[in-house]
Design a protein around this motif. Structure first.
Motif, mmCIF file in Angstrom:
data_model
loop_
_atom_site.group_PDB
_atom_site.id
_atom_site.type_symbol
_atom_site.label_atom_id
_atom_site.label_comp_id
_atom_site.label_asym_id
_atom_site.label_seq_id
_atom_site.Cartn_x
_atom_site.Cartn_y
_atom_site.Cartn_z
ATOM 1 N N LEU A 117 0.830 -1.206 0.000
ATOM 2 C CA LEU A 117 0.000 0.000 0.000
ATOM 3 C C LEU A 117 0.865 1.256 0.000
ATOM 4 N N TYR A 118 1.877 1.256 0.845
ATOM 5 C CA TYR A 118 2.740 2.433 0.976
ATOM 6 C C TYR A 118 3.566 2.659 -0.293
ATOM 7 N N ALA A 119 4.122 1.585 -0.832
ATOM 8 C CA ALA A 119 5.002 1.710 -1.996
ATOM 9 C C ALA A 119 4.266 2.217 -3.226
ATOM 10 N N THR A 120 2.975 1.915 -3.326
ATOM 11 C CA THR A 120 2.209 2.338 -4.507
ATOM 12 C C THR A 120 1.440 3.634 -4.272
ATOM 13 N N SER A 121 1.555 4.202 -3.073
ATOM 14 C CA SER A 121 0.850 5.449 -2.765
ATOM 15 C C SER A 121 1.490 6.621 -3.500
ATOM 16 N N SER A 122 0.729 7.685 -3.648
ATOM 17 C CA SER A 122 1.280 8.891 -4.263
ATOM 18 C C SER A 122 2.299 9.512 -3.318
ATOM 19 N N ALA A 143 -6.712 -0.494 8.570
ATOM 20 C CA ALA A 143 -7.836 0.419 8.335
ATOM 21 C C ALA A 143 -7.371 1.869 8.412
ATOM 22 N N ASP A 144 -6.512 2.156 9.366
ATOM 23 C CA ASP A 144 -5.987 3.506 9.512
ATOM 24 C C ASP A 144 -5.117 3.891 8.315
ATOM 25 N N GLN A 145 -4.298 2.956 7.845
ATOM 26 C CA GLN A 145 -3.431 3.250 6.704
ATOM 27 C C GLN A 145 -4.234 3.456 5.418
ATOM 28 N N LEU A 146 -5.342 2.765 5.304
ATOM 29 C CA LEU A 146 -6.170 2.917 4.105
ATOM 30 C C LEU A 146 -6.787 4.308 3.999
ATOM 31 N N THR A 147 -6.944 4.989 5.129
ATOM 32 C CA THR A 147 -7.555 6.320 5.075
ATOM 33 C C THR A 147 -6.693 7.296 4.279
ATOM 34 N N HIS A 148 -5.386 7.049 4.223
ATOM 35 C CA HIS A 148 -4.521 7.911 3.410
ATOM 36 C C HIS A 148 -4.913 7.812 1.938
ATOM 37 N N ALA A 182 -3.420 -2.670 -4.579
ATOM 38 C CA ALA A 182 -2.931 -2.687 -3.200
ATOM 39 C C ALA A 182 -4.061 -2.399 -2.213
ATOM 40 N N VAL A 183 -4.910 -1.435 -2.547
ATOM 41 C CA VAL A 183 -6.051 -1.109 -1.683
ATOM 42 C C VAL A 183 -6.981 -2.314 -1.565
ATOM 43 N N ASN A 184 -7.261 -2.959 -2.691
ATOM 44 C CA ASN A 184 -8.133 -4.135 -2.671
ATOM 45 C C ASN A 184 -7.506 -5.283 -1.884
ATOM 46 N N ALA A 185 -6.184 -5.435 -2.001
ATOM 47 C CA ALA A 185 -5.493 -6.490 -1.256
ATOM 48 C C ALA A 185 -5.576 -6.233 0.246
ATOM 49 N N ASN A 186 -5.429 -4.980 0.651
ATOM 50 C CA ASN A 186 -5.537 -4.637 2.069
ATOM 51 C C ASN A 186 -6.954 -4.869 2.589
ATOM 52 N N ALA A 187 -7.942 -4.494 1.781
ATOM 53 C CA ALA A 187 -9.334 -4.711 2.180
ATOM 54 C C ALA A 187 -9.633 -6.204 2.306
ATOM 55 N N ALA A 188 -9.095 -6.996 1.380
ATOM 56 C CA ALA A 188 -9.306 -8.446 1.430
ATOM 57 C C ALA A 188 -8.650 -9.045 2.671
ATOM 58 N N LEU A 189 -7.460 -8.552 3.008
ATOM 59 C CA LEU A 189 -6.773 -9.077 4.189
ATOM 60 C C LEU A 189 -7.530 -8.717 5.462
ATOM 61 N N ILE A 190 -8.086 -7.518 5.513
ATOM 62 C CA ILE A 190 -8.906 -7.141 6.668
ATOM 63 C C ILE A 190 -10.088 -8.099 6.805
ATOM 64 N N ALA A 191 -10.696 -8.464 5.685
ATOM 65 C CA ALA A 191 -11.819 -9.410 5.718
ATOM 66 C C ALA A 191 -11.365 -10.772 6.247
ATOM 67 N N ILE A 192 -10.178 -11.205 5.831
ATOM 68 C CA ILE A 192 -9.637 -12.481 6.323
ATOM 69 C C ILE A 192 -9.391 -12.400 7.824
ATOM 70 N N TRP A 193 -8.856 -11.282 8.282
ATOM 71 C CA TRP A 193 -8.605 -11.129 9.726
ATOM 72 C C TRP A 193 -9.918 -11.098 10.506
ATOM 73 N N MET A 194 -10.960 -10.557 9.927
ATOM 74 C CA MET A 194 -12.274 -10.587 10.580
ATOM 75 C C MET A 194 -12.772 -12.025 10.712
ATOM 76 N N LEU A 195 -12.593 -12.803 9.647
ATOM 77 C CA LEU A 195 -12.989 -14.211 9.686
ATOM 78 C C LEU A 195 -12.181 -14.957 10.739
ATOM 79 N N ALA A 196 -10.889 -14.666 10.814
ATOM 80 C CA ALA A 196 -10.032 -15.314 11.808
ATOM 81 C C ALA A 196 -10.448 -14.930 13.226
ATOM 82 N N THR A 197 -10.852 -13.684 13.404
ATOM 83 C CA THR A 197 -11.336 -13.236 14.710
ATOM 84 C C THR A 197 -12.587 -14.011 15.106
#
Length: 283
Positions: A80-85, A201-206, A221-236
């Motif tokens: 996410l960071y590497a592909t950000s503006s 979630a905080d990093q995505l706000t940028h 990258a944004v979609n990958a981060n969102a997908a990982l958050i969904a996986i972490w929710m499932l793991a929770t």
């Protein structure tokens, strides 16, 4: 922290709280959780593993993702960071990641000796034990063996096994790594999942606030981060349903929130890029 960032974090914090609360309540009502601090139970397969997919610790969600949670979170953040503006990249964001990583290490790996989670177990009455196969007999051993995670066996440490009361003789060669049991076993999974979700979630706000059109790599990258958050929710949800006592899950959640809070201290919390209207030329 900007208003949109705070709202985003609050949204995910509420989602984690809801998933954890509902899952924990279900586990209590239906007796689906395994008390991982009980030395007689912790080393056994989950009673529901043959019928409930996520109760089996060998499932990919656990072995591939949860066991390497901070690695996945780190990779997602790096992408996410590497592909950000350029205007949304800052040292503050990198320092936030460093602080979160140090919190992860302090709680799970090392804190001037044993990690904080292990210190909590010991302080709450935990013991370092070895469970003898076959007989199920529990042997208390000095704490340093749990801290060093060194394997023990009757051949290497005969004095420790001299207290065996049963006639059962462990198979030869046999060894086991002692584990901390009987104390308050803070859910390390809930701790790390909570911190990871809030951090991403905080990093995505940028990205949400960036006035620059996303490039294709950044969109991915944004979609990958969102997908990982969904996986972490499932793991929770899976952890809430099948592992740890309610109090251990709750304490893990609080520690995860506290660890994320460290990344939001004034020296680290960076201003978000604000979308500004593009001025129009007069005719």
């Amino acid at each position: 922290m900007s208003t949109i960032a705070f709202s985003s974090v609050k949204l995910y914090l509420g989602a984690i709280s809801l998933v954890l609360s509902v899952g924990t309540l279900y586990s209590v009502v239906n007796s689906t959780y395994l008390d991982t601090s009980d030395p007689l139970l912790a080393h056994l397969p989950h009673p529901l593993q043959s019928t409930d997919y996520f109760a089996n610790k060998a499932n990919p969600l656990n072995t591939v993702f949860i066991k390497n949670a901070w690695g996945w979170t780190s990779g997602a953040f790096a992408l996410l960071y590497a592909t950000s503006s350029a205007r949304t990249q800052s040292w503050n964001r990198l320092l936030q990641y460093v602080v979160a990583t140090l919190a992860w290490l302090a709680f799970t790996s090392w804190f001037f000796g044993p990690p904080l989670i292990e210190r909590v177990i010991v302080a709450s009455g935990g013991q370092c034990v070895v469970v003898v196969p076959g007989s199920g007999e529990i042997i208390d051993v000095p704490f340093e063996h749990c801290y060093t995670r060194s394997p023990l066996s009757p051949a290497t440490h005969p004095t420790l096994f001299a207290s065996l009361t049963s006639d059962f003789t462990p198979p030869n060669p046999w060894s086991a790594r002692p584990r901390l049991r009987k104390g308050h076993d803070v859910s390390g999974h809930i701790f790390l999942l909570t911190m990871s979700i809030l951090f991403l979630a905080d990093q995505l706000t940028h990205s949400w606030r960036s006035p620059t059109r996303w490039s294709l790599p950044h969109t991915l990258a944004v979609n990958a981060n969102a997908a990982l958050i969904a996986i972490w929710m499932l793991a929770t949800c899976a952890t809430a349903l099948y592992f740890h006592t309610p109090l251990e899950k709750f304490s893990g959640f609080l520690l995860g929130v506290a660890a994320f809070g460290l990344t939001q201290l004034p020296p680290l919390s960076s201003p978000r890029a604000v979308t500004e209207p593009i001025p129009c030329k007069d005719d």
